[in-house]
Design a protein around this motif. Structure first.
Motif, mmCIF file in Angstrom:
data_model
loop_
_atom_site.group_PDB
_atom_site.id
_atom_site.type_symbol
_atom_site.label_atom_id
_atom_site.label_comp_id
_atom_site.label_asym_id
_atom_site.label_seq_id
_atom_site.Cartn_x
_atom_site.Cartn_y
_atom_site.Cartn_z
ATOM 1 N N LEU A 87 0.832 -1.214 0.000
ATOM 2 C CA LEU A 87 0.000 0.000 0.000
ATOM 3 C C LEU A 87 0.865 1.262 0.000
ATOM 4 O O LEU A 87 0.605 2.205 -0.748
ATOM 5 C CB LEU A 87 -0.941 0.003 1.213
ATOM 6 N N TYR A 88 1.910 1.267 0.835
ATOM 7 C CA TYR A 88 2.794 2.438 0.851
ATOM 8 C C TYR A 88 3.456 2.628 -0.520
ATOM 9 O O TYR A 88 3.564 3.740 -1.028
ATOM 10 C CB TYR A 88 3.867 2.286 1.933
ATOM 11 N N ASP A 89 3.922 1.526 -1.115
ATOM 12 C CA ASP A 89 4.583 1.619 -2.413
ATOM 13 C C ASP A 89 3.633 2.188 -3.458
ATOM 14 O O ASP A 89 4.007 3.047 -4.272
ATOM 15 C CB ASP A 89 5.076 0.225 -2.832
ATOM 16 N N LYS A 90 2.381 1.733 -3.402
ATOM 17 C CA LYS A 90 1.376 2.215 -4.355
ATOM 18 C C LYS A 90 1.108 3.704 -4.162
ATOM 19 O O LYS A 90 1.165 4.494 -5.109
ATOM 20 C CB LYS A 90 0.074 1.415 -4.181
ATOM 21 N N PHE A 91 0.797 4.102 -2.914
ATOM 22 C CA PHE A 91 0.384 5.493 -2.686
ATOM 23 C C PHE A 91 1.561 6.471 -2.808
ATOM 24 O O PHE A 91 1.412 7.547 -3.386
ATOM 25 C CB PHE A 91 -0.329 5.635 -1.339
ATOM 26 N N PHE A 92 2.738 6.111 -2.293
ATOM 27 C CA PHE A 92 3.888 6.995 -2.476
ATOM 28 C C PHE A 92 4.279 7.064 -3.958
ATOM 29 O O PHE A 92 4.705 8.101 -4.454
ATOM 30 C CB PHE A 92 5.081 6.543 -1.623
ATOM 31 N N GLY A 93 4.108 5.924 -4.656
ATOM 32 C CA GLY A 93 4.387 5.901 -6.100
ATOM 33 C C GLY A 93 3.502 6.864 -6.871
ATOM 34 O O GLY A 93 3.930 7.475 -7.860
ATOM 35 N N ASP A 94 2.260 7.021 -6.428
ATOM 36 C CA ASP A 94 1.343 7.983 -7.064
ATOM 37 C C ASP A 94 1.898 9.405 -7.003
ATOM 38 O O ASP A 94 1.557 10.250 -7.834
ATOM 39 C CB ASP A 94 -0.031 7.970 -6.373
ATOM 40 N N TYR A 95 2.729 9.673 -5.982
ATOM 41 C CA TYR A 95 3.319 11.016 -5.827
ATOM 42 C C TYR A 95 4.796 11.012 -6.241
ATOM 43 O O TYR A 95 5.568 11.876 -5.845
ATOM 44 C CB TYR A 95 3.146 11.493 -4.376
ATOM 45 N N ASP A 96 5.166 9.998 -7.064
ATOM 46 C CA ASP A 96 6.490 9.910 -7.660
ATOM 47 C C ASP A 96 7.597 9.776 -6.615
ATOM 48 O O ASP A 96 8.672 10.369 -6.758
ATOM 49 C CB ASP A 96 6.724 11.147 -8.554
ATOM 50 N N LYS A 97 7.316 9.028 -5.553
ATOM 51 C CA LYS A 97 8.317 8.840 -4.493
ATOM 52 C C LYS A 97 8.752 7.375 -4.399
ATOM 53 O O LYS A 97 7.949 6.463 -4.618
ATOM 54 C CB LYS A 97 7.763 9.289 -3.135
ATOM 55 N N THR A 98 10.000 7.185 -4.008
ATOM 56 C CA THR A 98 10.559 5.845 -3.787
ATOM 57 C C THR A 98 10.644 5.611 -2.278
ATOM 58 O O THR A 98 11.103 6.481 -1.539
ATOM 59 C CB THR A 98 11.970 5.754 -4.394
ATOM 60 N N ILE A 99 10.204 4.435 -1.854
ATOM 61 C CA ILE A 99 10.288 4.091 -0.429
ATOM 62 C C ILE A 99 11.277 2.952 -0.232
ATOM 63 O O ILE A 99 11.587 2.208 -1.170
ATOM 64 C CB ILE A 99 8.912 3.690 0.154
ATOM 65 N N GLY A 100 11.785 2.826 0.997
ATOM 66 C CA GLY A 100 12.659 1.705 1.353
ATOM 67 C C GLY A 100 12.207 1.142 2.687
ATOM 68 O O GLY A 100 11.776 1.890 3.558
ATOM 69 N N GLN A 101 12.272 -0.157 2.836
ATOM 70 C CA GLN A 101 11.807 -0.793 4.075
ATOM 71 C C GLN A 101 12.974 -1.115 4.995
ATOM 72 O O GLN A 101 13.990 -1.671 4.567
ATOM 73 C CB GLN A 101 11.062 -2.088 3.745
ATOM 74 N N ILE A 102 12.822 -0.744 6.271
ATOM 75 C CA ILE A 102 13.806 -1.127 7.294
ATOM 76 C C ILE A 102 13.059 -1.801 8.445
ATOM 77 O O ILE A 102 12.183 -1.193 9.063
ATOM 78 C CB ILE A 102 14.589 0.100 7.809
ATOM 79 N N LEU A 103 13.385 -3.077 8.696
ATOM 80 C CA LEU A 103 12.789 -3.821 9.810
ATOM 81 C C LEU A 103 13.833 -3.953 10.919
ATOM 82 O O LEU A 103 14.960 -4.364 10.660
ATOM 83 C CB LEU A 103 12.340 -5.217 9.353
ATOM 84 N N LEU A 104 13.435 -3.598 12.124
ATOM 85 C CA LEU A 104 14.398 -3.528 13.232
ATOM 86 C C LEU A 104 14.076 -4.490 14.364
ATOM 87 O O LEU A 104 12.915 -4.751 14.658
ATOM 88 C CB LEU A 104 14.374 -2.121 13.838
ATOM 89 N N ASN A 105 15.130 -4.963 15.027
ATOM 90 C CA ASN A 105 15.020 -5.630 16.330
ATOM 91 C C ASN A 105 15.779 -4.785 17.343
ATOM 92 O O ASN A 105 16.625 -3.969 16.972
ATOM 93 C CB ASN A 105 15.685 -7.012 16.299
ATOM 94 N N ALA A 106 15.522 -5.036 18.620
ATOM 95 C CA ALA A 106 16.222 -4.297 19.679
ATOM 96 C C ALA A 106 17.739 -4.458 19.545
ATOM 97 O O ALA A 106 18.497 -3.511 19.728
ATOM 98 C CB ALA A 106 15.746 -4.772 21.047
ATOM 99 N N GLU A 107 18.192 -5.687 19.181
ATOM 100 C CA GLU A 107 19.647 -5.948 19.094
ATOM 101 C C GLU A 107 20.317 -5.066 18.044
ATOM 102 O O GLU A 107 21.497 -4.738 18.151
ATOM 103 C CB GLU A 107 19.944 -7.410 18.728
#
Length: 264
Positions: A87-107
């Motif tokens: 969903l983020y990729d779709k909606f940000f793409g509508d506004y010509d933006k590139t997104i990147g995913q970062i998944l975090l753990n406490a470590e």
């Protein structure tokens, strides 16, 4: 080290991204993507910390009730994370933006080498004009889902940790209410919004009450803990209503919105 004046971390919670039926609120995704894209066009660097994977995954897997077992929560998170990023990729793409995913753990934050790598990744994404979207790695990190005193509390603390890591100048936490009140507005119709708080002390924590909405897991208390961490590192923190992401325009112009916790 001084914060980057044009760097903003925005945290959005489950209660903002889903509607009363627990399904994805597409209008909210769209409005959020539009405002964040526009703010980036104005010369700001934007990092989005997003909750909602378990709630969205539960809906996609057609689970009738909230998952209670660890394996079902992590399965819901795995499916939900795909849906949310789609969903983020779709909606940000509508506004010509590139997104990147970062998944975090406490470590990732506790180990110095991992922390340095993380900061470099954030910096590289921002330099290349991408918008990093951060979530806790719920399909792997069982400690966070399981614990009663959650380290990241529906990602409120995570957003604060990210703001400190990335040396942002502002942290904006979108909640399901307009800010911190002098008493619970859901119980007291005459409750008054507190516009600015200089110091987060025991009196302020007393105003926080218990957990948040039915769909989110972070109450006002976790938001205050997040604000306390960020402000202690020189980062202004604002708690305001996530159903109106356009409030970000006022925030960057210094117009009072929600409750502002002043950087120490």
């Amino acid at each position: 080290m001084k914060p980057y004046q044009n760097r903003i971390v925005v945290k959005v919670g489950t209660s903002t991204l889903t509607n009363e039926l627990g399904k994805s609120d597409l209008r909210c995704f769209d409005r959020l993507a539009c405002v964040l894209s526009d703010i980036q066009n104005m010369g700001y660097e934007v990092i989005l910390v997003s909750s909602g994977a378990i709630a969205v995954g539960r809906n996609k897997l057609k689970m009738k009730t909230q998952p209670t077992s660890m394996r079902h929560k992590q399965a819901a998170a795995a499916v939900g994370q795909c849906s949310i990023m789609f969903l983020y990729d779709k909606f940000f793409g509508d506004y010509d933006k590139t997104i990147g995913q970062i998944l975090l753990n406490a470590e990732d934050i506790e180990q110095e080498e991992k922390k340095d790598n993380l900061i470099n990744t954030f910096d590289a994404l921002l330099e290349m004009g991408a918008i990093p979207i951060v979530n806790e790695n719920d399909s792997v990190s069982y400690t966070e889902i399981e614990s009663n005193d959650r380290l990241f509390g529906d990602n409120d603390m995570l957003s604060s940790v990210v703001a400190v890591l990335c040396r942002a100048s502002k942290l904006v936490i979108f909640s399901d209410i307009d800010g911190l009140y002098n008493c619970d507005p859901r119980l007291h119709p005459d409750a008054k919004l507190i516009e600015e708080i200089d110091k987060i002390d025991d009196e302020v924590y007393k105003l926080a009450g218990g957990a948040g909405s039915r769909r989110g897991t972070g109450g006002m208390r976790t938001k205050l803990q997040a604000a306390a961490l960020a402000t202690s590192q020189g980062i202004d923190t604002i708690i305001t209503n996530g159903k109106n992401p356009a409030a970000l325009y006022d925030i960057i112009e210094g117009v009072p919105v929600g409750t502002k916790f002043k950087a120490q």
